[in-house]
Structure formats: structure tokens, C-alpha cells
Scaffold this motif. Structure first.
Motif, PDB file in Angstrom:
ATOM      1  N   UNK A  98      44.425 -29.185  25.602  1.00  0.00           N
ATOM      2  CA  UNK A  98      44.087 -30.323  24.751  1.00  0.00           C
ATOM      3  C   UNK A  98      43.811 -29.750  23.373  1.00  0.00           C
ATOM      4  N   UNK A  99      44.576 -30.191  22.387  1.00  0.00           N
ATOM      5  CA  UNK A  99      44.369 -29.708  21.024  1.00  0.00           C
ATOM      6  C   UNK A  99      43.429 -30.673  20.315  1.00  0.00           C
ATOM      7  N   UNK A 100      42.290 -30.146  19.884  1.00  0.00           N
ATOM      8  CA  UNK A 100      41.245 -30.972  19.263  1.00  0.00           C
ATOM      9  C   UNK A 100      41.117 -30.665  17.797  1.00  0.00           C
ATOM     10  N   UNK A 101      40.858 -31.698  17.006  1.00  0.00           N
ATOM     11  CA  UNK A 101      40.523 -31.485  15.604  1.00  0.00           C
ATOM     12  C   UNK A 101      39.667 -32.653  15.155  1.00  0.00           C
ATOM     13  N   UNK A 117      41.518 -26.465  22.801  1.00  0.00           N
ATOM     14  CA  UNK A 117      41.918 -25.603  21.697  1.00  0.00           C
ATOM     15  C   UNK A 117      41.689 -26.340  20.382  1.00  0.00           C
ATOM     16  N   UNK A 118      41.128 -25.650  19.400  1.00  0.00           N
ATOM     17  CA  UNK A 118      40.947 -26.331  18.119  1.00  0.00           C
ATOM     18  C   UNK A 118      40.258 -25.438  17.119  1.00  0.00           C
ATOM     19  N   UNK A 119      40.363 -25.804  15.834  1.00  0.00           N
ATOM     20  CA  UNK A 119      39.738 -24.987  14.798  1.00  0.00           C
ATOM     21  C   UNK A 119      38.216 -25.069  14.863  1.00  0.00           C
ATOM     22  N   UNK A 165      34.703 -28.751  20.309  1.00  0.00           N
ATOM     23  CA  UNK A 165      34.936 -28.166  21.645  1.00  0.00           C
ATOM     24  C   UNK A 165      33.614 -27.906  22.383  1.00  0.00           C
ATOM     25  N   UNK A 166      32.702 -27.209  21.696  1.00  0.00           N
ATOM     26  CA  UNK A 166      31.419 -26.880  22.336  1.00  0.00           C
ATOM     27  C   UNK A 166      30.648 -28.147  22.673  1.00  0.00           C
ATOM     28  N   UNK A 187      28.181 -37.861  11.687  1.00  0.00           N
ATOM     29  CA  UNK A 187      29.237 -36.906  12.038  1.00  0.00           C
ATOM     30  C   UNK A 187      29.773 -37.190  13.448  1.00  0.00           C
ATOM     31  N   UNK A 188      31.046 -37.620  13.503  1.00  0.00           N
ATOM     32  CA  UNK A 188      31.644 -37.924  14.806  1.00  0.00           C
ATOM     33  C   UNK A 188      32.148 -36.620  15.435  1.00  0.00           C
ATOM     34  N   UNK A 189      31.244 -35.861  16.031  1.00  0.00           N
ATOM     35  CA  UNK A 189      31.578 -34.540  16.578  1.00  0.00           C
ATOM     36  C   UNK A 189      32.604 -34.669  17.696  1.00  0.00           C
TER      37      UNK A 189
END
Ligand SMILES: Nc1ncnc2c1ncn2[C@@H]1O[C@H](COP(=O)(O)OP(=O)(O)OP(=O)(O)O)[C@@H](O)[C@H]1O
Length: 260
Positions: free
Chosen positions: A187-190, A34-36, A41-42, A15-17
Motif C-alpha cells: 500500500x503506497x501512502x502519502x 510504503x511511503x515518504x 505509516x506509524x 493534521x489528517x495523519x
């Protein structure tokens, strides 16, 4: 530059967290990751703070910091005041007086047992402790989690005040409206990647909605009717009738990606 993250990778097995992300934060900025759920993020915050061992990448952190974790656990058997005393012993940056002022504002009683606090009150106590640390940078993981709208605004206000004092804030959220209220840079992360990393105003300027009848557009197909299609895409790729788009829809387009 107070924080620089370069090519950070953190894998849990396959899993590429966190999958090769880079960003910089300047002193005094409010920076939102910011991200789902499950975006990484954590894990990113934990790698920066050395709480998770990164697989690859470089992290430069120039300053003292305090951290509000996602799991807001405190010593349940203590009273609020005892918790402040323990923190005072453990941290040289902590001001008990400042914490008492913040707790008064949150209407949390010093004699209350921590075990008796509601989830939202626990968050408020933790925030009061973290913001009573006189440090350069505050890492806040979901600081408004479980708070009602009034309390949420109070916390956002506190973040604003700290930033006006020249403090730097890095915080995670999946609540778009609150990010829009206070963050300058986002920064929008997904799925472990950063899809967009810029000043909020630049991101809003970069994307538009476009309405076409017969053509296809390289972008996210948001809506389709018999006669027309609405895409969300960058200004350069847009065709047909162009309209402004809200930050919510930009977020949806980035996270869900191109759909044909
Ligand atoms: N300790 C762990 N062991 C294994 N996998 C983990 C661990 N912590 C996180 N993950 C996985 O890493 C990915 C990123 O999780 P992370 O908690 O960083 O996301 P997040 O963006 O903070 O999500 P949320 O908004 O739900 O808190 C997820 O797929 C998650 O299942």
C-alpha cells in the motif's frame, strides 16, 4: 483474512495523519506500508494496535501479534540476557532459546550491556526478541532502520522465513528496493491517504512511461525536453511511445502526483 482496516481516520488537530484508508491482509502475506516521511505509516500501525485512539473506522485483527516499534528503546541498564529474562516473564509467546539463536546469528553477546550497543545492534536485538514471539502476525515499523546492507538482507531473509512458515508480516518502509525484494502486497501512502494498494506485480503492470511530442497526457510529467515529454501514467491513459517503468518512478509519480 487476518487483518482488515476499513475507513480508518486519525487526526492530530487539523493534521489528517491517516485520512480514510482501507486495506486487507491475508494470512501468510508480507504486506508493506510504503511511503515518504510523515505519510502516516506509524500512525496507522499504532491505531491498529490500539496505541493511538482512532477518530473513525473499523479494525479487525484476527490473531496474536508482536510489534517492533519505530523507536527501538529497551531497558538500557540491563544486559542482553537480563532483557531476555524480563521478556520471558512478560510474554507467554516468547522463546528465550529462539532469541539466543537469533542473537548468535547477529553476533550479539548475551553479557553485553544494552547501553553499550550501537543503534544497529539495538535494532537487531529488538528484532531477535520480536521474532522469538510465536504469534500469528508481526507488525514491524522500519525493521531495517540503521542497519548496514548485509544486516538489512539478514533481516529481510528472516521476514521471508517467517512468511514461509505461514506467519503474516505487516511492515513499514520507505526503502523501495527492500520492499521490492520481499513484499507481495504493497500500500503506497502519502499525506494520510493510500494511493495504490495491490500486489506489487499488478502495480508494476498497471503503470508505464509514455513519450509524446505534441500531446499532453493525463499523468505525471516526469521529464520534458525541447522535442518531447515523458509521462508516467496508467496503461489505459498512455499515448505515444510506451515503455516499461521502474517501481521507483511509479512511486515518485504517485507521491508527487500529476504535474502539468
Ligand atoms: N503524536 C503526534 N502528535 C501530533 N502529530 C503527530 C503525532 N505523531 C505523528 N504526527 C503527525 O502525523 C503525520 C504522520 O506521521 P507518521 O509518524 O504516522 O508518519 P510516517 O509515515 O510513519 O513517517 P516516518 O517515515 O517519518 O516515520 C505527520 O504529519 C506527523 O507530524
Amino acid at each position: 483474512m487476518i487483518l482488515k482496516v476499513k475507513n480508518l481516520k486519525k487526526y492530530y488537530g487539523k493534521n489528517k495523519a491517516v485520512d480514510n484508508i482501507s486495506f486487507e491482509v491475508q494470512k501468510g502475506e508480507v504486506f508493506a506500508l510504503l511511503g515518504p516521511n510523515g505519510a502516516g505509516k506509524t500512525t496507522t500501525l499504532k491505531c491498529i494496535l490500539g496505541l493511538r485512539k482512532k477518530n473513525e473506522g473499523n479494525i479487525t485483527l484476527n490473531g496474536t501479534y508482536a510489534y517492533l516499534p519505530e523507536k527501538k528503546e529497551l531497558y538500557h541498564h540491563l544486559t542482553v540476557e537480563k532483557m531476555l529474562n524480563v521478556t520471558e516473564e512478560l510474554s507467554k509467546y516468547f522463546s528465550k532459546q529462539k532469541a539466543i539463536e537469533l542473537l548468535e546469528d547477529f553476533k550479539i553477546n548475551l553479557t553485553e550491556k544494552i547501553a553499550n550497543l550501537s543503534h544497529g545492534m539495538l535494532t537487531q536485538l529488538y528484532i531477535s526478541i520480536v521474532f522469538s514471539e510465536d504469534v500469528d502476525i508481526y507488525f514491524l515499523d522500519e525493521p531495517t532502520w540503521g542497519l548496514d546492507p548485509l544486516m538489512r538482507n539478514k533481516v529481510l531473509n528472516l521476514i521471508r522465513i517467517m512468511s514461509n512458515k505461514g506467519k503474516t508480516i505487516v511492515y513499514t518502509s520507505h526503502i523501495l528496493s527492500e520492499v521490492e525484494k520481499i513484499a507481495e502486497k504493497v500500500a503506497i501512502m502519502s499525506r494520510g491517504k493510500i494511493l495504490e494498494n495491490d500486489y506489487l506485480d499488478n502495480i508494476k503492470e498497471k503503470y508505464v512511461a509514455c513519450i509524446v511530442t505534441n500531446e499532453d497526457v493525463d499523468g505525471y510529467l516526469y521529464k520534458q525536453t525541447e522535442n518531447e515529454k515523458i509521462y508516467i501514467t496508467t496503461r489505459e491513459k498512455a499515448k505515444g511511445k510506451i515503455e516499461p517503468v521502474t517501481f521507483d518512478l511509479i512511486f515518485e509519480a504517485l507521491v508527487k502526483g500529476v504535474k502539468k
